[in-house]
Scaffold this motif. Structure first.
Motif, short mmCIF file in Angstrom:
data_model
loop_
_atom_site.label_atom_id
_atom_site.label_comp_id
_atom_site.label_asym_id
_atom_site.label_seq_id
_atom_site.Cartn_x
_atom_site.Cartn_y
_atom_site.Cartn_z
N VAL A 219 0.86 -1.18 0.00
CA VAL A 219 0.00 0.00 0.00
C VAL A 219 0.90 1.24 0.00
CG1 VAL A 219 -1.91 1.20 1.13
CG2 VAL A 219 -1.66 -1.30 1.39
N ASP A 220 0.77 2.06 -1.08
CA ASP A 220 1.56 3.29 -1.18
C ASP A 220 0.86 4.20 -2.17
OD1 ASP A 220 3.62 5.30 -1.63
OD2 ASP A 220 5.01 3.85 -0.74
N ASP A 221 0.79 5.49 -1.90
CA ASP A 221 0.13 6.41 -2.81
C ASP A 221 1.03 6.78 -4.00
OD1 ASP A 221 1.81 7.75 -0.95
OD2 ASP A 221 0.90 9.66 -1.56
N LYS B 237 3.04 5.59 -7.22
CA LYS B 237 3.07 4.45 -8.12
C LYS B 237 4.49 3.94 -8.35
CE LYS B 237 -1.20 5.55 -10.60
NZ LYS B 237 -1.83 5.80 -11.95
N ASN B 238 5.48 4.84 -8.34
CA ASN B 238 6.87 4.42 -8.51
C ASN B 238 7.29 3.51 -7.35
OD1 ASN B 238 7.22 5.84 -10.92
ND2 ASN B 238 7.81 7.73 -9.84
N ASN B 239 6.86 3.89 -6.14
CA ASN B 239 7.19 3.05 -4.98
C ASN B 239 6.52 1.68 -5.10
OD1 ASN B 239 8.73 5.09 -3.88
ND2 ASN B 239 7.09 5.83 -2.51
N LEU B 240 5.27 1.69 -5.58
CA LEU B 240 4.58 0.40 -5.74
C LEU B 240 5.31 -0.48 -6.76
CD1 LEU B 240 0.82 1.52 -5.86
CD2 LEU B 240 1.94 0.23 -4.04
N PHE B 241 5.75 0.15 -7.88
CA PHE B 241 6.47 -0.60 -8.90
C PHE B 241 7.78 -1.18 -8.36
CE2 PHE B 241 9.71 -0.73 -12.25
CZ PHE B 241 9.14 -1.62 -13.15
N THR B 242 8.51 -0.34 -7.61
CA THR B 242 9.79 -0.77 -7.04
C THR B 242 9.59 -1.94 -6.08
OG1 THR B 242 10.66 1.47 -7.23
CG2 THR B 242 11.80 -0.03 -5.75
N LEU B 243 8.61 -1.80 -5.20
CA LEU B 243 8.35 -2.87 -4.22
C LEU B 243 7.95 -4.16 -4.93
CD1 LEU B 243 6.36 -0.95 -1.46
CD2 LEU B 243 8.56 -2.08 -1.17
N ARG B 244 7.04 -4.05 -5.93
CA ARG B 244 6.58 -5.25 -6.62
C ARG B 244 7.74 -5.93 -7.34
NH1 ARG B 244 3.30 -2.97 -9.60
NH2 ARG B 244 4.42 -2.97 -11.59
N THR B 245 8.60 -5.12 -7.98
CA THR B 245 9.73 -5.68 -8.73
C THR B 245 10.68 -6.41 -7.79
OG1 THR B 245 9.54 -3.90 -10.37
CG2 THR B 245 11.63 -5.13 -10.29
N LEU B 246 11.02 -5.77 -6.65
CA LEU B 246 11.95 -6.39 -5.69
C LEU B 246 11.40 -7.71 -5.15
CD1 LEU B 246 13.21 -3.33 -3.61
CD2 LEU B 246 14.57 -4.81 -5.08
N ILE C 256 -0.51 -7.86 -4.41
CA ILE C 256 -1.73 -7.08 -4.58
C ILE C 256 -1.39 -5.64 -4.22
CG2 ILE C 256 -4.15 -6.86 -3.90
CD1 ILE C 256 -3.96 -9.78 -2.88
N GLU C 257 -1.82 -4.69 -5.05
CA GLU C 257 -1.45 -3.29 -4.84
C GLU C 257 -2.67 -2.46 -4.48
OE1 GLU C 257 0.51 -1.82 -8.26
OE2 GLU C 257 2.06 -3.40 -8.28
N ALA C 258 -2.41 -1.45 -3.61
CA ALA C 258 -3.44 -0.45 -3.26
C ALA C 258 -2.74 0.88 -3.13
CB ALA C 258 -4.15 -0.84 -1.97
N ILE D 163 1.06 -7.45 5.00
CA ILE D 163 0.76 -6.10 4.50
C ILE D 163 2.01 -5.24 4.66
CG2 ILE D 163 -0.67 -4.03 4.77
CD1 ILE D 163 -2.83 -5.85 5.99
N ILE D 164 2.45 -4.59 3.54
CA ILE D 164 3.52 -3.59 3.61
C ILE D 164 2.86 -2.25 3.39
CG2 ILE D 164 5.68 -2.80 2.60
CD1 ILE D 164 6.22 -5.69 1.76
N LEU D 165 2.89 -1.36 4.41
CA LEU D 165 2.02 -0.18 4.44
C LEU D 165 2.85 1.09 4.60
CD1 LEU D 165 -0.86 1.01 4.65
CD2 LEU D 165 -0.77 0.52 7.11
N ASP D 166 2.66 2.01 3.65
CA ASP D 166 3.33 3.32 3.73
C ASP D 166 2.65 4.15 4.81
OD1 ASP D 166 5.00 5.43 3.18
OD2 ASP D 166 3.63 6.23 1.63
N VAL D 167 3.44 4.89 5.56
CA VAL D 167 2.88 5.69 6.66
C VAL D 167 2.26 6.97 6.12
CG1 VAL D 167 3.45 7.00 8.73
CG2 VAL D 167 4.42 4.72 8.39
#
Length: 439
Positions: A10-12, A14-23, A33-35, A53-57
């Motif tokens: 979970v991150d607002d 999109k670049n962070n979501l892409f980076t996390l998913r790739t890693l 699953i992305e949100a 759950i990996i959650l951005d603060v």
């Protein structure tokens, strides 16, 4: 790792979501699953099962702390581990707040790839162990359920069999019960007949005792008159005459005493024995009783000792019954002791509740009583054994009457004896007693 693991990131941004998913995809086999918002994460959790759950603060509208609190508030999602992501310069500031909101771990941005993968693998191992544990438990539950079902089926069969057996037993019990009712009715009638016979016996003994005492009193009275006249005119030739009169008086008095015992027992059995209380001086009664019993004591060359163990004083009770109790006990001691010592220990004492008791203790050095004889000693018309009756005589009622009188006065009568070593009878009665109980 199995591909069945579900990881929600979970991150607002999109670049962070892409980076996390790739890693994650590069090192771990898992469904990602992305949100892009907290609300989006909650919507996904409502319809999908998630393992981690990996959650951005820092997110707009609903930040990571608020999202974590809501996740923890639902029973369905409160167990899912949450790993917070935050900027490095704010990690110390947010750490305490994050753990309070339900975070299981904390990672800082920029993301350290090895650290992220290591943490995820650690949690996934825990999740895998938990799944295995649950699977094992589920298997055990299923096996146990199958066993219980089999047991239930067997129990049902057994219950059905037992029910049939019980029905048969119930039919039999009804016939037993009927027999028992008839038996109890017959027993009741037999008991009533026995009670009526016992009452008739007691009434007969009472009537006969009265009828016998009247002529006996006349015999005793006339014998005493003739004895006194013979003594006044006594000479050598008339000595046999006075001795015969003395024997007549003694035999009549002995017979009268026996009749009185039978009369007392008949009253006791018929429930007609009454208590008449009065206040009297204990020392005077003891002196009177010892004077009365003295001739019988000296007959067998015994010595009578009166020992006070406690205080003297006034007593309120039935003096007639106390007199008879002591005369019976002292009479027995005198009869079964030869050239010995008979002690009457007496006194008033108080228990730990402040209640005053009179203790009478008659101790002799006579023949003693065996345990077998003691077991039946207080039964009416029974003495120690047949030889005792032949040798010493008596009705065997004295101890029975004494025990009844003692209990009527609220007390106890006990015995301590050994063969050849004498006997000790102890009477303990309240010092202040009325027809209604303790004063």
């Amino acid at each position: 790792m199995a591909a069945a693991f579900q990881i929600l990131i979970v991150d607002d941004n999109k670049n962070n979501l892409f980076t996390l998913r790739t890693l994650i995809n590069e090192h771990i086999e898992a469904n990602i699953i992305e949100a892009d918002s907290g609300q989006g994460a909650l919507d996904i959790l409502l319809v999908k099962l998630v393992d981690l759950i990996i959650l951005d603060v820092q997110m707009p509208e609903m930040d990571g702390f608020e999202t974590a609190k809501l996740i923890r508030s639902f029973k369905k999602t409160r167990h899912i581990p949450i790993v917070f992501l935050t900027a490095a310069y704010k990690s110390a500031e947010f750490q305490q707040k994050g753990f309070a909101a339900g975070a299981a771990d904390y990672l800082t941005k920029p993301i350290d790839a090895p650290q992220l993968i290591s943490r995820i693998n650690t949690y996934l191992r825990f999740i895998e162990q938990d799944r295995r544990h649950h699977a094992e438990l589920e298997q055990k539950v299923q096996e146990r359920t199958a066993e219980l079902l089999a047991m239930r089926n067997k129990l049902e069969e057994r219950v059905n069999e037992r029910t049939a057996e019980l029905n048969e037993i119930n039919l039999q019990l009804k016939e037993e019960i009927e027999i028992r009712k008839k038996t109890e009715l017959a027993f009741k009638k037999a008991k009533e007949v026995a009670e009526q016979a016992n009452l008739a016996k007691s009434q007969f003994l009472a009537n006969m005792s009265h009828e016998l005492r009247t002529p006996l009193n006349a015999i005793i009275g006339y014998s005493e008159i003739l004895f006194e006249e013979a003594k006044d005119q006594e000479n050598q030739e008339d000595s046999d005459y006075t001795n015969d009169l003395l024997k007549i008086m003694q035999a009549a008095r002995h017979l009268l005493a026996m009749i009185n015992d039978v009369l007392d027992l008949s009253k006791i059995e018929a429930g007609k024995m009454q208590i008449h209380t009065e206040t009297f001086d204990l020392a005077e009664i003891v002196s009177e009783i010892t004077n009365t019993i003295s001739p019988l004591t000296t007959k067998n060359k015994n010595v009578l000792q009166v020992i006070w163990q406690g205080r003297e004083g006034l007593v309120h009770s039935d003096v007639t019954k106390i007199r008879q109790i002591l005369i019976n006990l002292l009479g027995n001691a005198s009869k079964f002791t030869d050239q010995g010592i008979i002690q009457l220990r007496v006194g008033i004492e108080e228990d730990n509740k402040g209640i005053s008791w009179v203790r009478f203790q008659v101790k002799d050095s006579g023949i003693g009583i065996s345990p077998e004889q003691q077991a039946k000693l207080f039964q009416p018309f029974i003495q120690a054994d047949a030889s005792t009756t032949r040798k010493y005589g008596g009705t065997g009622l004295g101890l029975t009457i004494s025990q009844h009188f003692t209990e009527m006065l609220g007390g106890y009568l006990t015995l301590d004896s050994k063969m050849g070593e004498g006997s000790t009878f102890t009477v303990l009665i309240p010092a202040h007693f009325s027809e209604n109980g303790l004063l």
